[in-house]
Structure formats: C-alpha cells, structure tokens
Design an enzyme around this catalytic site. Structure first.
Site, PDB file in Angstrom:
ATOM      1  N   HIS A 296      22.834 -35.983 -23.691  1.00  0.00           N
ATOM      2  CA  HIS A 296      23.202 -35.099 -22.585  1.00  0.00           C
ATOM      3  C   HIS A 296      23.156 -35.830 -21.235  1.00  0.00           C
ATOM      4  O   HIS A 296      23.820 -35.426 -20.283  1.00  0.00           O
ATOM      5  CB  HIS A 296      22.233 -33.914 -22.488  1.00  0.00           C
ATOM      6  CG  HIS A 296      22.472 -32.820 -23.475  1.00  0.00           C
ATOM      7  ND1 HIS A 296      22.164 -32.936 -24.803  1.00  0.00           N
ATOM      8  CD2 HIS A 296      22.978 -31.562 -23.316  1.00  0.00           C
ATOM      9  CE1 HIS A 296      22.468 -31.800 -25.432  1.00  0.00           C
ATOM     10  NE2 HIS A 296      22.970 -30.953 -24.548  1.00  0.00           N
TER      11      HIS A 296
ATOM     12  N   GLU B 227      23.639 -27.801 -20.340  1.00  0.00           N
ATOM     13  CA  GLU B 227      24.085 -26.666 -21.165  1.00  0.00           C
ATOM     14  C   GLU B 227      24.447 -25.443 -20.318  1.00  0.00           C
ATOM     15  O   GLU B 227      25.152 -24.559 -20.783  1.00  0.00           O
ATOM     16  CB  GLU B 227      23.000 -26.287 -22.189  1.00  0.00           C
ATOM     17  CG  GLU B 227      22.782 -27.323 -23.275  1.00  0.00           C
ATOM     18  CD  GLU B 227      23.954 -27.453 -24.262  1.00  0.00           C
ATOM     19  OE1 GLU B 227      24.663 -26.464 -24.494  1.00  0.00           O
ATOM     20  OE2 GLU B 227      24.147 -28.577 -24.789  1.00  0.00           O
TER      21      GLU B 227
ATOM     22  N   CYS C  80      19.130 -39.783 -24.239  1.00  0.00           N
ATOM     23  CA  CYS C  80      19.522 -38.440 -24.694  1.00  0.00           C
ATOM     24  C   CYS C  80      21.003 -38.341 -24.388  1.00  0.00           C
ATOM     25  O   CYS C  80      21.438 -38.705 -23.292  1.00  0.00           O
ATOM     26  CB  CYS C  80      18.749 -37.364 -23.935  1.00  0.00           C
ATOM     27  SG  CYS C  80      19.386 -35.689 -24.202  1.00  0.00           S
TER      28      CYS C  80
ATOM     29  N   CYS D  98      22.951 -37.439 -31.287  1.00  0.00           N
ATOM     30  CA  CYS D  98      21.774 -36.826 -30.676  1.00  0.00           C
ATOM     31  C   CYS D  98      20.580 -37.739 -30.951  1.00  0.00           C
ATOM     32  O   CYS D  98      20.329 -38.095 -32.104  1.00  0.00           O
ATOM     33  CB  CYS D  98      21.549 -35.460 -31.327  1.00  0.00           C
ATOM     34  SG  CYS D  98      19.996 -34.678 -30.878  1.00  0.00           S
TER      35      CYS D  98
ATOM     36  N   ASP E 281      25.312 -32.508 -32.530  1.00  0.00           N
ATOM     37  CA  ASP E 281      24.270 -32.574 -31.500  1.00  0.00           C
ATOM     38  C   ASP E 281      23.708 -31.168 -31.374  1.00  0.00           C
ATOM     39  O   ASP E 281      24.276 -30.212 -31.919  1.00  0.00           O
ATOM     40  CB  ASP E 281      24.894 -33.031 -30.162  1.00  0.00           C
ATOM     41  CG  ASP E 281      23.874 -33.050 -29.026  1.00  0.00           C
ATOM     42  OD1 ASP E 281      22.787 -33.632 -29.208  1.00  0.00           O
ATOM     43  OD2 ASP E 281      24.155 -32.475 -27.961  1.00  0.00           O
ATOM     44  N   SER E 282      22.621 -31.023 -30.613  1.00  0.00           N
ATOM     45  CA  SER E 282      22.079 -29.687 -30.376  1.00  0.00           C
ATOM     46  C   SER E 282      23.045 -28.843 -29.553  1.00  0.00           C
ATOM     47  O   SER E 282      22.921 -27.626 -29.519  1.00  0.00           O
ATOM     48  CB  SER E 282      20.751 -29.799 -29.626  1.00  0.00           C
ATOM     49  OG  SER E 282      20.984 -30.341 -28.343  1.00  0.00           O
TER      50      SER E 282
HETATM   51  N1  DGL Z   1      21.373 -34.451 -26.893  1.00  0.00           N
HETATM   52  C1  DGL Z   1      20.151 -34.509 -27.549  1.00  0.00           C
HETATM   53  C2  DGL Z   1      19.512 -35.856 -27.586  1.00  0.00           C
HETATM   54  O1  DGL Z   1      20.220 -36.819 -27.513  1.00  0.00           O
HETATM   55  C3  DGL Z   1      19.293 -33.304 -27.738  1.00  0.00           C
HETATM   56  C4  DGL Z   1      18.738 -32.662 -26.558  1.00  0.00           C
HETATM   57  C5  DGL Z   1      17.989 -31.404 -26.868  1.00  0.00           C
HETATM   58  O2  DGL Z   1      18.532 -30.507 -27.479  1.00  0.00           O
HETATM   59  O3  DGL Z   1      16.819 -31.316 -26.445  1.00  0.00           O
HETATM   60  O4  DGL Z   1      18.333 -35.999 -27.708  1.00  0.00           O
END
Ligand code: DGL
Length: 280
Positions: free
Chosen positions: A187, A153, A185, A74, A10-11
């Site tokens: 996150h 984050e 997302c 992600c 993931d990011s």
């Molecule tokens: N967790 C990520 C997603 O599901 C990436 C979020 C990001 O870095 O902008 O899209």
C-alpha cells in the site's frame, strides 16, 4: 506459451502497485486481481489468520480462475504464508519480500536502510531474516506504520491527515539517518508523496514492485509459462470481497485508468480445501 492469467492478491488495494509494475513489464500477460477488502487490514491480525486467508484466496484463484502463477502482492501475507503456499499450491508462487530486500540493498550506498511495514510484517521478522541472509552488512531500522493502509483504503493518501501521521511515524527512521527507505507494504507506494516530504529529497524510497515484476518474468520464462501471442488481447479481472463500487472507484484512481466491472466474492464462500465447488 501459456495464455492463462496470473493471479494476484492483497488485503485490498495495495497489491495494485505490484500489478501495475507487472503490467508495464509484461503487457501480454492476463491477470486476475483479488482484493480482500472485507477482511483488511491484514497487518494487525494474527499470522495464522492471515495465512488461512492467503491460502483460501490463492486456492480460489487456482481452482476457479485457472491461474498459472500466484503473486502474493502483500508483504504481510508473504511473511505469513509464502512457504505454505509454495508447498501446497500446484503453481509457482512469487512473494514480495526478497524482491524488496534486493532492490534496497542495490540502491543504498551507506548500507543504512530503513524499513516501514505493517505491525504483522515487522513483528514476523521476515525482513530482518531476509536482510541478514542476502545483505548482512546492512544496518536496518524497522518501523511499523499502523494507519497508513487505512489512509489508502479510504482514498486519503494525499491529504493533510496522511502528512501528519507520516511525520509522527517516520521520526525514528529520520533519526537513524538512513539513505534508503524500503516500503515494506504494497500500500505504501501510494503514500510516496507524504513519505518523501517527511524523509526529504536525499533519502531514496524503494518499493518491491519493479523487482517483483522481474522475478515474475524470470519464473514465467523459467517454467515455460510466458504469454507470447502478440495478436491476443490480454484479459483482466478484478475481484473484491468487500464493496465493489468503492473498490472499483479507488482502484481506477490508483491505477490512473479505467477498469472494468469488479466481481464480488463473499469470504464465506472461500474455503481452504482443494476440489471444492466455488460459488461466484
Ligand atoms: N498491502 C499489505 C502489505 O503489503 C497489507 C496491508 C494490511 O492489510 O495491513 O503488507
């Protein structure tokens, strides 16, 4: 029986919501998790850049860690690179978008569904396409939520700033009178409390985590890759391209348990070619 680990990326920390669901469902599986915190957020970057990052990381996981499967934990990277990864990697690749669409369609009784995701994911049209393919009766309202990822984050998921931002960003979804809100997302499950506060108790929040875990199990079993040795203790490795101390502290908080040392991998050592010598 295959005891090699599953690779997740993931990011940053968001994909831990997927890792946790896979750990729960498949406790015998080992894992390697890569959080690209040096280059997060992905959601505001061009799709080609995200696709390149995804390919670099997935190749690294296959080459260096000998992972038997890649889970693109992600949505932004799934939208930008799933087809590319499936074409170019020699291992099965699981994304999170179709899993989320399936989960939300099952849960919704009014077929009025909200989707919140990054700017990149909403703009890619990947969810809109997937809903029209799998659940064309759904009336979908999409909303990008810039700023949500940063809250997770920076360890501020359960704060007043999160509630203020959620109130502002979720207004169009509230107006659409949805009965289900899909967290598009990885996150966002970590922001479930402020999101639920704004949406109210009648709206069901759905993430792709559990459904993705079922998909992982299905793919492992279908390809004869499942780990079945109950006597073997599964291993886990955490990698960050950014600050490892911060990553380790926040990851342990989000997972609600201790994690071992976090390995640092510089993004400058990642390339998108196969057969490279990777530096650690
Ligand atoms: N967790 C990520 C997603 O599901 C990436 C979020 C990001 O870095 O902008 O899209």
């Amino acid at each position: 029986m295959d005891s090699r680990p599953i690779g997740f990326f993931d990011s940053g920390l968001g994909g831990l919501s997927i890792l946790a669901a896979v750990n729960d469902l498949l406790p015998l599986e080992s894992s390697v998790y890569f959080g690209d915190t040096d280059r997060y957020p992905y959601g505001s970057k061009p799709q080609e850049d995200v696709a390149e990052f995804a390919f670099q990381i997935a190749s690294y996981l296959v080459e260096v860690h000998d992972v038997k499967m890649i889970v693109v934990a992600c949505n932004t990277a799934s939208a930008a690179a799933l087809d590319l990864l499936r074409e170019r990697l020699g291992v099965p690749v699981v994304g999170v978008i179709e899993a989320g669409v399936r989960a939300a369609s099952i849960v919704s009784s009014s077929s009025r569904i909200g989707l919140i995701a990054t700017v990149g994911t909403v703009g890619s049209g990947a969810y809109q396409r997937s809903f029209s393919e799998f659940a064309s009766e759904v009336d979908l309202t999409c909303q990008a939520c810039p700023g949500f990822v940063e809250l997770v984050e920076s360890g501020e998921a359960d704060t007043e700033s999160a509630r203020i931002l959620a109130r502002r960003l979720l207004e169009p979804i509230l107006d659409a009178k949805v009965d289900t809100l899909l967290l598009g997302c990885t996150h966002y499950p970590f922001l479930a409390r402020p999101i639920q506060d704004v949406m109210g108790r009648d709206v069901i929040l759905v993430s792709s985590s559990e459904e993705t875990a079922f998909e992982v199990r299905h793919m492992l079993e279908g390809n004869g890759l499942a780990a079945t040795d109950e006597a073997r203790i599964p291993s886990e490795v955490f990698i960050s391209s950014g600050d490892c101390t911060t990553f380790g502290r926040l990851a342990a908080n989000l997972l609600g348990r201790n994690i071992g040392n976090v390995i640092h991998v510089k993004t400058s050592t990642l390339t998108s070619g196969y057969g490279q010598r990777w530096e650690r």
